[in-house]
Design an enzyme around this catalytic site. Sequence first.
Site, mmCIF file in Angstrom:
data_model
loop_
_atom_site.group_PDB
_atom_site.id
_atom_site.type_symbol
_atom_site.label_atom_id
_atom_site.label_comp_id
_atom_site.label_asym_id
_atom_site.label_seq_id
_atom_site.Cartn_x
_atom_site.Cartn_y
_atom_site.Cartn_z
ATOM 1 N N GLY A 96 0.832 -1.165 -0.035
ATOM 2 C CA GLY A 96 -0.138 0.069 0.025
ATOM 3 C C GLY A 96 0.694 1.220 -0.012
ATOM 4 N N ASP A 97 1.873 1.458 0.899
ATOM 5 C CA ASP A 97 2.467 2.742 0.911
ATOM 6 C C ASP A 97 4.074 2.467 1.376
ATOM 7 O OD1 ASP A 97 2.319 5.340 1.038
ATOM 8 O OD2 ASP A 97 2.167 5.597 3.389
#
Lengths: 189, 189
Positions: free
Chosen positions: A42-43
């Site tokens: 995700g990040d």
Amino acid sequence: MSDLNWNGNTEGRIKDMKYKKILKIKDWTEQEKGYIAGFIDGDGSIISQIVKDKTHRYKFYIRISLVFYQKSTSHWFILQLQKKFKPYGYVRKRGVMSEFVIVEKGAVKLILEELYPYFILKKNLCRLVLEILKDLEEVETNADFLKVCEKVDKTANYTYSKNRKITSDFVKNDYFNSPVETSFKEADN
Amino acid sequence: MSDLNWNGNTEGRIKDMKYKKILKIKDWTEQEKGYIAGFIDGDGSIISQIVKDKTHRYKFYIRISLVFYQKSTSHWFILQLQKKFKPYGYVRKRGVMSEFVIVEKGAVKLILEELYPYFILKKNLCRLVLEILKDLEEVETNADFLKVCEKVDKTANYTYSKNRKITSDFVKNDYFNSPVETSFKEADN
């Protein structure tokens, strides 16, 4: 072949064992491995870069970084990650952002190997970076190193990095335009 | 208390069962739950908003959204998420970004309840949003609804949302400045 430290082949195996002994990621629960893989998907970032450094054998070296980002308001989370991956990685603040970065190749290799089955988005990137890490252990000549640089170029297909300044072409040109240093090659044979 | 559909108390329980029957998130592996929680912690959003809508009983309603973002170059991943949460949520493209959004309250509630133990960064936000979802089922008066709106205000402490236009104060002022509609209250008693 006396200089195994330089060569890296055997060193690689020994190092792997060392990292496994310290960072017991194999013992993490499925939940923990899934969480970290999901968070990175995700990040997070798996970054590979060619870095110029005259003191290095091939005048460049490959830097592999595993980076977790978070707003500094959640700096506690970054510290929690650091604890989880202890003793590897370091924390830094950049403006309103906090980062936890792991660059120790042995640690990154171990982490990526273990998380590989858990990645979805960054699975192909993970595989390519693992190849790079493995290839690096086998590099013996400038030509070998250049091949690894080409793989580093390829990682751009999986990331959103904009302007890579140092590509394999850059390294190639540098090798061609400077006096050939055969001393290392001779030392290998 | 004949109007249970309006009231929502019993309806809430029945709905919960319905969602559980359809979305079998309880059967997901630890790895899967960990991954989704990690992904949401990293790059997802749990959003609660007060939305003006004259056709609604309280002239406003609470929208809860669970959102996954991804560059459209990885749109396949968004579609994979949609499949995982089927039949809930919808996919949309916004410029270079793709989003998978779930707004069905029963589905969001089920997902958050199940993932709550897996969250780290968004754990407090998750708990607050679950409270909001539960409270909403018990709302019977404008005053009850206002209390929920105050909890929605509180979620701003855990998110980076900038300008919330509609806060509980906005709703309160709206209630005070318009003719009191007691018809609903009477119907409840």
